[in-house]
Design an enzyme around this catalytic site. Structure first.
Site, PDB file in Angstrom:
ATOM      1  N   TYR A 143       0.826  -1.039   0.183  1.00  0.00           N
ATOM      2  CA  TYR A 143       0.350  -0.241   0.208  1.00  0.00           C
ATOM      3  C   TYR A 143       1.124   1.278   0.195  1.00  0.00           C
ATOM      4  O   TYR A 143       1.828   1.375   0.692  1.00  0.00           O
ATOM      5  CB  TYR A 143      -0.860   0.089   0.883  1.00  0.00           C
ATOM      6  CG  TYR A 143      -1.776   1.468   1.901  1.00  0.00           C
ATOM      7  CD1 TYR A 143      -2.426   1.545   0.624  1.00  0.00           C
ATOM      8  CD2 TYR A 143      -1.901   1.635   2.374  1.00  0.00           C
ATOM      9  CE1 TYR A 143      -3.399   2.705   0.618  1.00  0.00           C
ATOM     10  CE2 TYR A 143      -3.197   2.986   3.005  1.00  0.00           C
ATOM     11  CZ  TYR A 143      -3.468   3.279   1.844  1.00  0.00           C
ATOM     12  OH  TYR A 143      -4.362   4.386   2.305  1.00  0.00           O
ATOM     13  N   CYS A 144       0.538   1.954  -0.929  1.00  0.00           N
ATOM     14  CA  CYS A 144       1.417   3.451  -0.978  1.00  0.00           C
ATOM     15  C   CYS A 144       1.463   4.316  -0.307  1.00  0.00           C
ATOM     16  O   CYS A 144       2.442   4.639   0.639  1.00  0.00           O
ATOM     17  CB  CYS A 144       1.008   4.201  -2.080  1.00  0.00           C
ATOM     18  SG  CYS A 144       1.783   5.585  -2.814  1.00  0.00           S
TER      19      CYS A 144
END
Lengths: 277, 133
Positions: A143-144
């Site tokens: 997840y960024c």
């Protein structure tokens, strides 16, 4: 004063958004187009993955399919983002444009300063992450927003904007997601945050991100946010924006990219352009 | 401080070639890997595929960007460094030796004249750094 093109806010599907960004990027490489700032959002909820990500391992494809979430692979690096309620920006320019260079981190820093100015104009004070965490130490994170990197933007220690970049043939494309609102449960379900205890992963999502609405409620509009950011670019870079749309050449390239790349599972899921590689 | 071994040839796109007969071993220069910072992934090209001088032959991801790698030579790829699948970080830590990328059967050795020697490349990097500042 240098003139830049601005493509005002529009809402498109996931595949069009990536095809438009790449078409602008490819046309800029030849030096035919001025630097371009574009604002957009997504017709349906979308997971956008980084160029090198493993869709089968890092995105919950079953959840996305069951919940009508589009999945698209970006031409840029970085980790996955769930675009459910965000404003996405893209900046395309050549390395030899005033204020930019082939120095990757310097480009991030300059664009982050513009974004800080834009968010300040709607009442959000952000800090720039001066020292990024090593990405290899966080390879579990798909997840960024779980990994603040150098020059990314934080509000009280939580990430509000995640950006990614690709460079080729003397030009760069940087795009990023500014969170307007977040739904950690939805995000955690769509993106494989980590192996192991899923409750821990959910807590980490909740702890790592913030959004515009969390900070200032409804005291803004998309238009005021876009105007604030574009004004900040003009002020910081001493440039003047001229309203524009994508050109005929960019439109043709967009259609080709849609047909051959961005509507294909071969690219979006497998990360390949052809069956051979 | 970057260093440039004098037994290699260099491209202006920050790749190097070590020539042995008509075989070129290709990698990223020390300066190139420093610019990219922490390298995270590389897409290894297919053996037997062809590469062209000054054209991209693969993509590489570092901590902040995805970038094309430009080939210093033209020819057919005869091997790829499979060790990179286990530890791509060796490009950062050992760019001229264990961090090599591909070997190429060079089609036309005369195109090597387009490359720079270590001294010329060092000057080129200095000029590029001045422009970036």
């Amino acid at each position: 004063m240098e003139k830049w093109r601005i493509i005002q806010f529009g809402r498109f599907n996931a595949f069009e958004n990536m095809a438009i960004d790449e078409a602008i990027f490819r046309e800029c490489q030849g030096g035919h187009m001025p630097p371009t700032l574009r604002f957009y959002s997504w017709e349906r909820d979308t997971v956008s993955m980084g160029y090198f990500q493993d869709a089968h391992r890092e995105v919950n494809l079953d959840y996305c399919s069951a919940n009508h979430i589009d999945v698209v692979r970006r031409p840029t690096g970085g980790k996955a983002v769930l675009h459910e309620n965000d404003l996405t920006y893209s900046v395309v320019a050549r390395d030899d444009t005033t204020h930019f260079s082939s120095d990757i981190m310097e480009t991030y820093r300059v664009i982050s300063e513009c974004l800080i100015g834009g968010l300040h104009r709607i009442g959000i004070e952000t800090q720039m992450m001066e020292e990024g965490r090593s990405r290899t130490k966080a390879t579990m994170d798909a997840y960024c927003f779980s990994v603040p990197s150098q020059y990314e933007l934080l509000v009280k220690g939580r990430k509000i904007c995640g950006s990614a970049q690709v460079r080729a043939k003397g030009a760069f494309l940087q795009h990023g997601s500014i969170l307007i609102d977040t739904d950690p449960v939805h995000t955690h379900s769509a993106i494989t945050i980590e192996e192991g205890n899923s409750e821990d992963g959910l807590e980490r999502v909740k702890a790592s991100v913030t959004s515009i609405r969390k900070n200032i409620g409804d005291g803004f509009t998309i238009a005021s946010l876009c105007d604030g950011i574009s004004e900040a670019f003009e002020e910081r870079l001493n440039v003047h924006f001229v309203d524009g749309a994508i050109t005929r050449e960019e439109e043709s390239l967009k259609k080709l990219l849609l047909q051959e790349k961005y509507t294909k599972d071969l690219w979006n899921v497998e990360g390949k352009r052809t069956n051979e590689n | 401080m970057s260093f440039y071994p004098d037994d290699l040839l260099y491209s202006r796109e920050h790749t190097w070639a070590r020539i042995d007969g008509n075989i070129a071993t290709v990698g990223i220069t020390d300066y190139g890997q420093e610019k990219l910072e922490e390298i995270l992934s590389i897409k290894l090209p297919e053996i037997d595929s062809s590469v062209e001088q000054d054209e991209p032959f693969t993509m590489i991801e570092s901590s902040k960007t995805v970038d094309e790698l430009i080939s210093p030579v033209s020819g057919d790829i005869i091997s790829v460094n499979e060790d990179l699948s286990d530890d791509v970080g060796i490009i950062n830590s050992d760019p001229y030796d264990t961090g090599w990328l591909i070997t190429v059967d060079v089609r036309d050795l005369s195109i090597l004249d387009n490359l720079l020697d270590a001294w010329e490349y060092g000057d080129y990097v200095e000029e590029e750094e001045e422009v970036d500042e």
